[in-house]
Write a protein that holds these residues in place. Structure first.
Motif, PDB file in Angstrom:
ATOM      1  N   VAL A 126       1.088  -1.486  -0.492  1.00 32.64           N
ATOM      2  CA  VAL A 126      -0.583  -0.036  -0.219  1.00 32.64           C
ATOM      3  C   VAL A 126       0.764   1.211   0.133  1.00 32.64           C
ATOM      4  CG1 VAL A 126      -1.862   1.415   1.210  1.00 32.64           C
ATOM      5  CG2 VAL A 126      -1.832  -1.662   1.157  1.00 32.64           C
ATOM      6  N   ALA A 127       0.608   2.100  -0.799  1.00 26.60           N
ATOM      7  CA  ALA A 127       1.385   3.466  -0.853  1.00 26.60           C
ATOM      8  C   ALA A 127       0.378   4.490  -0.541  1.00 26.60           C
ATOM      9  CB  ALA A 127       2.353   3.758  -2.014  1.00 26.60           C
ATOM     10  N   HIS A 128       0.278   5.527   0.294  1.00 27.34           N
ATOM     11  CA  HIS A 128      -0.320   6.890  -0.462  1.00 27.34           C
ATOM     12  C   HIS A 128       0.457   7.798  -0.419  1.00 27.34           C
ATOM     13  CE1 HIS A 128      -4.063   9.267   1.681  1.00 27.34           C
ATOM     14  NE2 HIS A 128      -2.754   9.695   1.857  1.00 27.34           N
ATOM     15  N   PRO A 129       0.621   8.436  -1.953  1.00 29.95           N
ATOM     16  CA  PRO A 129       0.765   9.451  -2.069  1.00 29.95           C
ATOM     17  C   PRO A 129       0.534  10.744  -1.231  1.00 29.95           C
ATOM     18  CG  PRO A 129       0.567   8.528  -4.061  1.00 29.95           C
ATOM     19  CD  PRO A 129      -0.040   7.526  -2.283  1.00 29.95           C
ATOM     20  N   ARG A 130       1.909  12.267  -1.489  1.00 29.14           N
ATOM     21  CA  ARG A 130       0.619  13.084  -0.764  1.00 29.14           C
ATOM     22  C   ARG A 130       1.215  14.035  -1.669  1.00 29.14           C
ATOM     23  NH1 ARG A 130       0.478  12.979   5.508  1.00 29.14           N
ATOM     24  NH2 ARG A 130      -0.055  16.011   4.532  1.00 29.14           N
ATOM     25  N   SER A 131       0.574  15.046  -1.102  1.00 34.58           N
ATOM     26  CA  SER A 131       0.727  16.211  -2.442  1.00 34.58           C
ATOM     27  C   SER A 131       2.291  17.059  -2.553  1.00 34.58           C
ATOM     28  CB  SER A 131      -0.195  17.181  -2.632  1.00 34.58           C
ATOM     29  OG  SER A 131      -0.240  17.703  -0.694  1.00 34.58           O
ATOM     30  N   ASP A 132       2.938  17.460  -0.942  1.00 33.59           N
ATOM     31  CA  ASP A 132       3.775  17.733  -1.207  1.00 33.59           C
ATOM     32  C   ASP A 132       5.581  16.419  -1.295  1.00 33.59           C
ATOM     33  OD1 ASP A 132       4.209  15.883   0.975  1.00 33.59           O
ATOM     34  OD2 ASP A 132       4.770  16.672   2.344  1.00 33.59           O
ATOM     35  N   GLY A 133       5.061  16.016  -2.083  1.00 37.57           N
ATOM     36  CA  GLY A 133       5.710  14.651  -2.654  1.00 37.57           C
ATOM     37  C   GLY A 133       5.957  13.707  -2.072  1.00 37.57           C
ATOM     38  N   ARG A 134       6.061  13.461  -0.723  1.00 38.53           N
ATOM     39  CA  ARG A 134       6.284  12.521   0.095  1.00 38.53           C
ATOM     40  C   ARG A 134       5.368  11.321  -0.354  1.00 38.53           C
ATOM     41  NH1 ARG A 134       5.872  14.356   6.151  1.00 38.53           N
ATOM     42  NH2 ARG A 134       3.564  14.788   5.110  1.00 38.53           N
ATOM     43  N   CYS A 135       5.212  10.277   0.562  1.00 39.24           N
ATOM     44  CA  CYS A 135       4.363   9.327   0.139  1.00 39.24           C
ATOM     45  C   CYS A 135       5.398   7.603   1.402  1.00 39.24           C
ATOM     46  CB  CYS A 135       4.865   8.600  -1.304  1.00 39.24           C
ATOM     47  SG  CYS A 135       3.825   6.950  -2.069  1.00 39.24           S
ATOM     48  N   ALA A 136       3.487   7.654   2.054  1.00 37.33           N
ATOM     49  CA  ALA A 136       4.121   6.982   3.079  1.00 37.33           C
ATOM     50  C   ALA A 136       4.386   4.955   2.392  1.00 37.33           C
ATOM     51  CB  ALA A 136       2.914   6.570   3.828  1.00 37.33           C
ATOM     52  N   VAL A 137       4.550   3.908   2.562  1.00 35.13           N
ATOM     53  CA  VAL A 137       4.578   2.730   2.012  1.00 35.13           C
ATOM     54  C   VAL A 137       4.316   1.976   2.969  1.00 35.13           C
ATOM     55  CG1 VAL A 137       6.388   1.310   0.427  1.00 35.13           C
ATOM     56  CG2 VAL A 137       6.074   4.225  -0.400  1.00 35.13           C
ATOM     57  N   LEU A 138       4.034   0.326   2.816  1.00 32.55           N
ATOM     58  CA  LEU A 138       3.833  -0.620   3.686  1.00 32.55           C
ATOM     59  C   LEU A 138       4.459  -1.426   2.622  1.00 32.55           C
ATOM     60  CD1 LEU A 138       2.730  -2.021   6.365  1.00 32.55           C
ATOM     61  CD2 LEU A 138      -0.014  -2.348   4.760  1.00 32.55           C
ATOM     62  N   ASP A 139       5.107  -1.735   2.537  1.00 34.14           N
ATOM     63  CA  ASP A 139       6.002  -3.083   2.137  1.00 34.14           C
ATOM     64  C   ASP A 139       5.993  -4.134   2.765  1.00 34.14           C
ATOM     65  OD1 ASP A 139       8.232  -2.751  -0.252  1.00 34.14           O
ATOM     66  OD2 ASP A 139       8.674  -4.098   0.925  1.00 34.14           O
ATOM     67  N   ARG A 140       6.678  -5.522   2.321  1.00 30.42           N
ATOM     68  CA  ARG A 140       6.707  -6.819   2.459  1.00 30.42           C
ATOM     69  C   ARG A 140       7.757  -6.582   3.966  1.00 30.42           C
ATOM     70  NH1 ARG A 140       3.494 -10.586   0.639  1.00 30.42           N
ATOM     71  NH2 ARG A 140       4.835 -11.806   1.607  1.00 30.42           N
ATOM     72  N   ARG A 141       8.670  -5.248   3.669  1.00 29.70           N
ATOM     73  CA  ARG A 141       9.856  -5.750   3.917  1.00 29.70           C
ATOM     74  C   ARG A 141       9.862  -4.958   5.173  1.00 29.70           C
ATOM     75  NH1 ARG A 141      13.005  -3.942  -1.085  1.00 29.70           N
ATOM     76  NH2 ARG A 141      11.360  -3.113  -1.102  1.00 29.70           N
ATOM     77  N   VAL A 142      10.461  -5.135   6.424  1.00 29.30           N
ATOM     78  CA  VAL A 142       9.725  -4.435   7.725  1.00 29.30           C
ATOM     79  C   VAL A 142      10.542  -2.900   7.526  1.00 29.30           C
ATOM     80  CG1 VAL A 142       9.844  -4.185   9.824  1.00 29.30           C
ATOM     81  CG2 VAL A 142       9.714  -6.616   8.951  1.00 29.30           C
ATOM     82  N   ASP A 143      11.969  -3.318   7.488  1.00 30.29           N
ATOM     83  CA  ASP A 143      12.682  -1.870   6.982  1.00 30.29           C
ATOM     84  C   ASP A 143      12.186  -1.034   6.344  1.00 30.29           C
ATOM     85  OD1 ASP A 143      14.262  -2.724   8.890  1.00 30.29           O
ATOM     86  OD2 ASP A 143      15.209  -3.764   8.085  1.00 30.29           O
ATOM     87  N   VAL A 144      11.659  -1.525   4.984  1.00 32.47           N
ATOM     88  CA  VAL A 144      11.403   0.200   4.419  1.00 32.47           C
ATOM     89  C   VAL A 144       9.958   0.333   4.728  1.00 32.47           C
ATOM     90  CG1 VAL A 144      10.398   0.102   1.696  1.00 32.47           C
ATOM     91  CG2 VAL A 144      12.406  -1.217   1.991  1.00 32.47           C
ATOM     92  N   THR A 145       8.938  -0.199   4.796  1.00 30.53           N
ATOM     93  CA  THR A 145       7.863   0.311   6.018  1.00 30.53           C
ATOM     94  C   THR A 145       8.533   1.180   7.149  1.00 30.53           C
ATOM     95  OG1 THR A 145       6.565  -1.383   5.132  1.00 30.53           O
ATOM     96  CG2 THR A 145       6.287  -0.105   7.025  1.00 30.53           C
ATOM     97  N   ALA A 146       8.828   0.589   8.130  1.00 36.95           N
ATOM     98  CA  ALA A 146       9.388   1.530   9.296  1.00 36.95           C
ATOM     99  C   ALA A 146      10.468   2.583   8.822  1.00 36.95           C
ATOM    100  CB  ALA A 146      10.487   0.651  10.138  1.00 36.95           C
ATOM    101  N   ASP A 147      11.379   2.283   7.487  1.00 40.86           N
ATOM    102  CA  ASP A 147      11.593   4.009   7.585  1.00 40.86           C
ATOM    103  C   ASP A 147      10.742   4.803   6.892  1.00 40.86           C
ATOM    104  OD1 ASP A 147      14.322   2.870   8.094  1.00 40.86           O
ATOM    105  OD2 ASP A 147      14.713   2.435   6.097  1.00 40.86           O
ATOM    106  N   SER A 148      10.169   4.202   5.643  1.00 38.75           N
ATOM    107  CA  SER A 148       9.063   5.037   5.509  1.00 38.75           C
ATOM    108  C   SER A 148       8.081   6.253   6.086  1.00 38.75           C
ATOM    109  CB  SER A 148       8.146   4.349   4.769  1.00 38.75           C
ATOM    110  OG  SER A 148       6.723   5.399   3.746  1.00 38.75           O
ATOM    111  N   LEU A 149       7.816   5.061   7.512  1.00 37.93           N
ATOM    112  CA  LEU A 149       6.893   6.072   7.920  1.00 37.93           C
ATOM    113  C   LEU A 149       7.930   6.816   9.360  1.00 37.93           C
ATOM    114  CD1 LEU A 149       5.387   2.583   9.617  1.00 37.93           C
ATOM    115  CD2 LEU A 149       3.717   4.557   8.269  1.00 37.93           C
TER     116      LEU A 149
END
Length: 128
Positions: free
Chosen positions: A87-110
């Motif tokens: 799941v990804a939630h792009p924001r109008s300011d260019g940031r994007c929260a990502v829920l990834d199958r890899r824990v580190d990718v999701t944690a870094d995004s959050l």
């Protein structure tokens, strides 16, 4: 007359009907739509090579469910698909929260959105 009548042939109704049938009950499933599946349906109406979800398509708890795995649906053709970025939630300011199958990718995004949320995600992941 059946022992049970299940209203709706979506995922929950079908799992309930299967569990009752496996327990020896006679079950009738009633569904308004022309095919079963509820919100878990797709079509190829846009193009034969393109699969489009008609409603929802994200079922991490179903894939992990002991009840669903106990039905052995793979024997009947079920095949789970797993996207790397779930799941990804792009924001109008260019940031994007990502829920990834890899824990580190999701944690870094959050963590980029709120300090401490990456560590909270790792704790939640470890708990589950």
């Amino acid at each position: 007359m059946p022992d049970a009548v299940v209203i709706g042939a979506g995922p929950n109704g079908l799992v309930a009907a299967n569990l009752l049938a496996d327990a020896g009950w006679s079950v009738e499933v009633l569904e308004e739509q022309p095919e079963p599946g509820g919100a878990v349906r797709h079509d190829r109406g846009a193009h034969p090579d393109f699969v489009s979800d008609l409603c929802s398509s994200f079922y991490p708890l179903a894939a992990a469910s002991p009840v669903v795995s106990g039905l052995h649906l793979e024997r009947h053709g079920l095949r789970w698909s797993h996207a790397p970025h779930v799941v990804a939630h792009p924001r109008s300011d260019g940031r994007c929260a990502v829920l990834d199958r890899r824990v580190d990718v999701t944690a870094d995004s959050l963590e980029a959105f709120a300090p401490g949320d990456g560590a909270a995600w790792r704790r939640l992941h470890d708990m589950w």
